[in-house]
Design an enzyme around this catalytic site. Structure first.
Site, PDB file in Angstrom:
ATOM      1  N   LEU A   1     -36.156  15.950   2.167  1.00  0.00           N
ATOM      2  CA  LEU A   1     -36.408  14.471   2.526  1.00  0.00           C
ATOM      3  C   LEU A   1     -37.375  14.161   3.593  1.00  0.00           C
ATOM      4  O   LEU A   1     -37.656  15.047   4.440  1.00  0.00           O
ATOM      5  CB  LEU A   1     -34.922  13.709   2.959  1.00  0.00           C
ATOM      6  CG  LEU A   1     -34.733  12.425   3.802  1.00  0.00           C
ATOM      7  CD1 LEU A   1     -34.664  11.485   2.749  1.00  0.00           C
ATOM      8  CD2 LEU A   1     -33.438  12.639   4.724  1.00  0.00           C
ATOM      9  N   CYS A   2     -38.090  12.909   3.543  1.00  0.00           N
ATOM     10  CA  CYS A   2     -38.813  12.545   4.474  1.00  0.00           C
ATOM     11  C   CYS A   2     -38.677  10.946   4.606  1.00  0.00           C
ATOM     12  O   CYS A   2     -37.484  10.391   4.230  1.00  0.00           O
ATOM     13  CB  CYS A   2     -40.427  12.958   4.646  1.00  0.00           C
ATOM     14  SG  CYS A   2     -41.068  12.106   3.010  1.00  0.00           S
ATOM     15  N   HIS A   3     -39.849  10.342   5.266  1.00  0.00           N
ATOM     16  CA  HIS A   3     -39.567   9.034   5.439  1.00  0.00           C
ATOM     17  C   HIS A   3     -39.702   8.165   4.201  1.00  0.00           C
ATOM     18  O   HIS A   3     -38.985   7.283   3.987  1.00  0.00           O
ATOM     19  CB  HIS A   3     -40.678   8.412   6.599  1.00  0.00           C
ATOM     20  CG  HIS A   3     -40.546   6.961   6.768  1.00  0.00           C
ATOM     21  ND1 HIS A   3     -41.546   6.278   7.683  1.00  0.00           N
ATOM     22  CD2 HIS A   3     -39.496   6.094   6.798  1.00  0.00           C
ATOM     23  CE1 HIS A   3     -41.062   5.202   7.832  1.00  0.00           C
ATOM     24  NE2 HIS A   3     -39.754   5.098   7.621  1.00  0.00           N
TER      25      HIS A   3
ATOM     26  N   GLY B   1     -40.931   9.806   1.100  1.00  0.00           N
ATOM     27  CA  GLY B   1     -40.937  10.587  -0.192  1.00  0.00           C
ATOM     28  C   GLY B   1     -42.069  11.477  -0.316  1.00  0.00           C
ATOM     29  O   GLY B   1     -42.060  12.154  -1.416  1.00  0.00           O
TER      30      GLY B   1
ATOM     31  N   ILE C   1     -35.866   8.323   3.329  1.00  0.00           N
ATOM     32  CA  ILE C   1     -34.910   7.902   3.880  1.00  0.00           C
ATOM     33  C   ILE C   1     -34.860   6.239   3.985  1.00  0.00           C
ATOM     34  O   ILE C   1     -34.134   5.732   4.037  1.00  0.00           O
ATOM     35  CB  ILE C   1     -34.580   8.497   5.310  1.00  0.00           C
ATOM     36  CG1 ILE C   1     -33.250   8.174   5.847  1.00  0.00           C
ATOM     37  CG2 ILE C   1     -35.926   7.942   6.342  1.00  0.00           C
ATOM     38  CD1 ILE C   1     -32.765   8.954   7.307  1.00  0.00           C
TER      39      ILE C   1
END
Length: 298
Positions: free
Chosen positions: A255-257, A259, A284
């Site tokens: 997961l990141c901000h 994708g 996210i």
């Protein structure tokens, strides 16, 4: 073993790509010197398949982050290029950039790297490329995506060896961290709604391998339970022991901000033998919009 940070990445742009078709990673760092932000566009053509959903005050400062050196290789460095047949492959690169008139500084940095100082640490302190905010990580590149001098160095450098090259932007120290074929790069995406359903099962949170590659200041704003935070900027700390903490045979979710950073890390995990890697599509941010409105957006 590495110490996970329970908080999460500020990706940074890079500006030496020519006719770039590499995707942007995330938002541009607003604190980058305004003098660079006034530079003319250098790569008008960007690959729309992985472009950043974030806006930037300087649209030409966009890059693909990525990660990482190959942790299973020795960290010995050398400052000459070698020969390596990489036709049809992608390479994962980090670098630092100094001005054309700063050759003396470059030599000093070479000596420090030879003394076991990590290139990414020096990039944060000395590089004039905006990628310094991410430890000099540039991401996966293919032939035809960078200026010729940089491409030649990147595609001939031995894995994990630091090499030097000069482009019209200045002097570079670069390091190829990993390589892969396009076939190896096929990843599985998981939509936020599907992940949300899985997250309702306590067994999933306990048994799945959940990795958040954002930086601590991001995780402090929004986070999901069960995710171990491995900030991309701190890759030098955890990259070499990833298989001590995670089982390559288990399902792994990244997961990141938005994708994009997570996609690069997921792709790297595949090169380390992880067989079942899922990138959270849209990150996210999409999770908050599509699956759980209680998660803050930023």
């Amino acid at each position: 073993m590495f110490r996970a940070v329970h908080f999460p990445s500020l990706s940074s742009p890079t500006f030496f790509f020519s006719n770039l078709r590499i995707p942007a990673l995330s938002s541009f760092n607003p604190h980058f010197p305004s003098s660079l932000a006034k530079a003319p566009p250098l790569f008008p053509s960007l690959n729309s398949t992985i472009s950043s959903p974030s806006s930037s005050s300087s649209p030409f400062l966009r890059w693909t982050p990525s990660m990482v050196r190959n942790p299973r290789l020795q960290r010995k460095v050398m400052f000459s290029s070698g020969s390596s047949g990489r036709e049809g492959k992608e390479v994962l690169v980090q670098h630092l950039l100094v001005g054309e008139d700063n050759l003396k500084l470059l030599v000093e940095l070479q000596q420090r790297i030879s003394g076991e100082i990590d290139l990414s640490d020096l990039a944060v302190e000395y590089s004039i490329c905006p990628s310094k905010e991410n430890g000099g990580m540039l991401g996966w590149i293919r032939r035809g995506q960078t200026v010729p001098e940089f491409e030649e160095a990147a595609f001939s450098a031995p894995l994990n060896k630091v090499v030097r090259c000069k482009t019209k932007f200045g002097w570079h120290l670069l390091q190829v961290l990993s390589e892969s074929t396009r076939e190896e790069s096929i990843l599985q995406d998981i939509e936020p709604e599907e992940l949300h359903l899985k997250m309702q099962d306590p067994c999933f949170v306990e048994e799945a391998q959940l990795i958040d590659v954002r930086e601590p200041e991001e995780v402090a704003q929004a986070s999901l339970p069960g995710f171990k935070v491995l900030p991309l900027r701190q890759f030098g700390t955890w990259g070499s022991v990833i298989t001590d903490e995670f089982d390559p045979k288990k399902d792994t979710y990244v997961l990141c901000h938005h994708g994009v950073r997570s996609m690069q890390v997921a792709k790297w995990l595949q090169t380390q033998g992880f067989n079942s890697v899922f990138n959270v599509s849209g990150g996210i941010h999409a999770y908050a919009l599509k699956a759980d409105s209680s998660i803050p957006t930023y």
